[in-house]
Design a protein around this motif. Structure first.
Motif, PDB file in Angstrom:
ATOM      1  N   SER A  87       0.850  -1.193   0.000  1.00 30.68           N
ATOM      2  CA  SER A  87       0.000   0.000   0.000  1.00 30.68           C
ATOM      3  C   SER A  87       0.885   1.241   0.000  1.00 30.68           C
ATOM      4  N   ALA A  88       0.742   2.040  -1.035  1.00 35.82           N
ATOM      5  CA  ALA A  88       1.625   3.187  -1.242  1.00 35.82           C
ATOM      6  C   ALA A  88       1.146   3.945  -2.467  1.00 35.82           C
ATOM      7  N   VAL A  89       1.816   5.056  -2.747  1.00 33.84           N
ATOM      8  CA  VAL A  89       1.616   5.755  -4.012  1.00 33.84           C
ATOM      9  C   VAL A  89       2.757   5.362  -4.939  1.00 33.84           C
ATOM     10  N   TYR A  90       2.415   4.976  -6.156  1.00 30.95           N
ATOM     11  CA  TYR A  90       3.422   4.595  -7.153  1.00 30.95           C
ATOM     12  C   TYR A  90       3.550   5.735  -8.152  1.00 30.95           C
ATOM     13  N   LEU A  91       4.726   6.321  -8.150  1.00 32.54           N
ATOM     14  CA  LEU A  91       5.006   7.499  -8.964  1.00 32.54           C
ATOM     15  C   LEU A  91       5.858   7.120 -10.164  1.00 32.54           C
ATOM     16  N   CYS A  92       5.471   7.619 -11.294  1.00 35.03           N
ATOM     17  CA  CYS A  92       6.288   7.483 -12.490  1.00 35.03           C
ATOM     18  C   CYS A  92       6.923   8.844 -12.772  1.00 35.03           C
ATOM     19  N   ALA A  93       8.151   8.837 -13.229  1.00 29.37           N
ATOM     20  CA  ALA A  93       8.849  10.076 -13.570  1.00 29.37           C
ATOM     21  C   ALA A  93       9.649   9.860 -14.840  1.00 29.37           C
ATOM     22  N   SER A  94       9.948  10.934 -15.522  1.00 26.91           N
ATOM     23  CA  SER A  94      10.822  10.840 -16.686  1.00 26.91           C
ATOM     24  C   SER A  94      11.808  12.001 -16.680  1.00 26.91           C
ATOM     25  N   SER A  95      12.925  11.801 -17.328  1.00 24.67           N
ATOM     26  CA  SER A  95      13.889  12.877 -17.520  1.00 24.67           C
ATOM     27  C   SER A  95      14.445  12.790 -18.928  1.00 24.67           C
ATOM     28  N   PHE A  96      15.021  13.904 -19.380  1.00 28.00           N
ATOM     29  CA  PHE A  96      15.436  13.973 -20.783  1.00 28.00           C
ATOM     30  C   PHE A  96      16.447  12.889 -21.125  1.00 28.00           C
ATOM     31  N   ASN A  97      17.508  12.780 -20.290  1.00 25.76           N
ATOM     32  CA  ASN A  97      18.544  11.821 -20.651  1.00 25.76           C
ATOM     33  C   ASN A  97      19.121  11.054 -19.473  1.00 25.76           C
ATOM     34  N   GLY A  98      18.604  11.276 -18.263  1.00 24.34           N
ATOM     35  CA  GLY A  98      19.079  10.526 -17.107  1.00 24.34           C
ATOM     36  C   GLY A  98      20.421  10.966 -16.575  1.00 24.34           C
ATOM     37  N   ASP A  99      20.982  12.067 -17.098  1.00 24.04           N
ATOM     38  CA  ASP A  99      22.245  12.575 -16.555  1.00 24.04           C
ATOM     39  C   ASP A  99      22.050  13.026 -15.119  1.00 24.04           C
ATOM     40  N   SER A 100      23.153  13.077 -14.376  1.00 24.69           N
ATOM     41  CA  SER A 100      23.086  13.422 -12.956  1.00 24.69           C
ATOM     42  C   SER A 100      22.334  14.716 -12.694  1.00 24.69           C
ATOM     43  N   GLY A 101      22.474  15.671 -13.570  1.00 24.10           N
ATOM     44  CA  GLY A 101      21.839  16.961 -13.330  1.00 24.10           C
ATOM     45  C   GLY A 101      20.459  17.100 -13.943  1.00 24.10           C
ATOM     46  N   SER A 102      19.937  16.042 -14.548  1.00 24.67           N
ATOM     47  CA  SER A 102      18.624  16.153 -15.196  1.00 24.67           C
ATOM     48  C   SER A 102      17.520  16.126 -14.162  1.00 24.67           C
ATOM     49  N   PRO A 103      16.679  17.158 -14.117  1.00 25.54           N
ATOM     50  CA  PRO A 103      15.548  17.111 -13.188  1.00 25.54           C
ATOM     51  C   PRO A 103      14.546  16.060 -13.625  1.00 25.54           C
ATOM     52  N   LEU A 104      13.839  15.516 -12.651  1.00 27.19           N
ATOM     53  CA  LEU A 104      12.799  14.540 -12.933  1.00 27.19           C
ATOM     54  C   LEU A 104      11.447  15.235 -13.016  1.00 27.19           C
ATOM     55  N   HIS A 105      10.628  14.751 -13.945  1.00 23.05           N
ATOM     56  CA  HIS A 105       9.262  15.230 -14.079  1.00 23.05           C
ATOM     57  C   HIS A 105       8.347  14.087 -13.655  1.00 23.05           C
ATOM     58  N   PHE A 106       7.549  14.321 -12.627  1.00 21.43           N
ATOM     59  CA  PHE A 106       6.717  13.277 -12.056  1.00 21.43           C
ATOM     60  C   PHE A 106       5.267  13.373 -12.525  1.00 21.43           C
ATOM     61  N   GLY A 107       4.635  12.208 -12.610  1.00 21.88           N
ATOM     62  CA  GLY A 107       3.193  12.159 -12.723  1.00 21.88           C
ATOM     63  C   GLY A 107       2.574  12.302 -11.338  1.00 21.88           C
ATOM     64  N   ASN A 108       1.250  12.276 -11.274  1.00 19.01           N
ATOM     65  CA  ASN A 108       0.578  12.435  -9.983  1.00 19.01           C
ATOM     66  C   ASN A 108       0.388  11.123  -9.231  1.00 19.01           C
ATOM     67  N   GLY A 109       0.829  10.048  -9.818  1.00 21.80           N
ATOM     68  CA  GLY A 109       0.880   8.793  -9.085  1.00 21.80           C
ATOM     69  C   GLY A 109      -0.408   8.000  -9.107  1.00 21.80           C
ATOM     70  N   THR A 110      -0.263   6.730  -8.715  1.00 21.69           N
ATOM     71  CA  THR A 110      -1.397   5.839  -8.484  1.00 21.69           C
ATOM     72  C   THR A 110      -1.371   5.465  -7.006  1.00 21.69           C
ATOM     73  N   ARG A 111      -2.467   5.745  -6.332  1.00 20.61           N
ATOM     74  CA  ARG A 111      -2.545   5.372  -4.910  1.00 20.61           C
ATOM     75  C   ARG A 111      -3.108   3.967  -4.803  1.00 20.61           C
ATOM     76  N   LEU A 112      -2.309   3.037  -4.314  1.00 15.52           N
ATOM     77  CA  LEU A 112      -2.721   1.640  -4.169  1.00 15.52           C
ATOM     78  C   LEU A 112      -3.020   1.345  -2.706  1.00 15.52           C
ATOM     79  N   THR A 113      -4.201   0.769  -2.481  1.00 17.07           N
ATOM     80  CA  THR A 113      -4.566   0.286  -1.148  1.00 17.07           C
ATOM     81  C   THR A 113      -4.763  -1.216  -1.237  1.00 17.07           C
ATOM     82  N   VAL A 114      -4.027  -1.958  -0.413  1.00 19.27           N
ATOM     83  CA  VAL A 114      -4.164  -3.414  -0.367  1.00 19.27           C
ATOM     84  C   VAL A 114      -4.840  -3.784   0.946  1.00 19.27           C
ATOM     85  N   THR A 115      -5.973  -4.471   0.856  1.00 18.47           N
ATOM     86  CA  THR A 115      -6.745  -4.798   2.067  1.00 18.47           C
ATOM     87  C   THR A 115      -6.673  -6.290   2.385  1.00 18.47           C
TER      88      THR A 115
END
Lengths: 115, 111
Positions: A87-115
């Protein structure tokens, strides 16, 4: 530019069931990330793709989690079977080229609840 | 192993004051530190990046410092506004260009 798209926004499942999340990164971004964020904690990297190859999956519980990035664009993350502690939020992110200085752009996530 | 630590206690300040958030790391100086903002129910949003050889970086009302002697980065918001209320995350780039996040500090700016 369109941002990172994720679906679904919410998912509730019972333990031992399976679930899949989908992510469409920003167009042209070579690097895609899946993070898990448990309530009150910072995001934890599960897997990082460079195009369609895996760069880092050292923290992915491979007995139950799997991820793929076909054709180097969209990605899916699957959990089978789910446990309560997933149970957590699963966030996807992307960056232009994955270099150390590349900022990440995140989606708003999927909130998963496991009961 | 490298750890990155942020104050887990929420920071409450009055509107108009300067908010200062702290990010400490334990071992080697990372080549880069990044700061993100996260609102409830949303993904983190990139704010600023500072390199190891930079002392300070500014963007509008935001300022980040990087002190390799103290093993610390400070994030300042001047003339804070209620709209600045959010959780602020710092992150460092480690081996393999892997970005590792701290736990975040919640900021609340009160009228």
């Amino acid at each position: 530019e369109a941002g990172v798209a994720q679906s679904p926004r919410y998912k509730i499942i019972e333990k031992r069931q399976s679930v899949a999340f989908w992510c469409n990164p920003i167009s042209g971004h070579a690097t895609l990330y899946w993070y898990q964020q448990i309530l009150g904690q910072g995001p934890k990297l599960l897997i990082q793709f460079q195009n369609n190859g895996v760069v880092d999956d050292s923290q992915l519980p491979k007995d139950r989690f799997s991820a793929e990035r076909l054709k180097g664009v969209d990605s899916t993350l699957k959990i089978q079977p789910a446990k309560l502690e997933d149970s957590a939020v699963y966030l996807c992110a992307s960056s232009f080229n994955g270099d150390s200085g590349s900022p990440l752009h995140f989606g708003n996530g999927t909130r998963l609840t496991v009961t | 192993s490298q750890k990155i630590e942020q104050n887990s206690e929420a920071l409450n300040i009055q509107e108009g004051k300067t908010a200062t958030l702290t990010c400490n790391y334990t071992n080697y100086s990372p080549a880069y530190l990044q700061w993100y903002r996260q609102d409830p129910g949303r993904g983190p949003v990139f704010l600023l990046l500072i390199r190891e050889n930079e002392k300070e970086k500014r963007k509008e009302r935001l300022k980040v410092t990087f002190d390799t002697t103290l093993k610390q980065s400070l994030f300042h918001i001047t003339a804070s506004q209620p709209a600045d209320s959010a959780t602020y995350l710092c992150a460092y780039t480690g081996g393999g260009n892997k970005l590792t996040f701290g736990t975040g500090t919640q900021l609340k700016v009160e009228l």
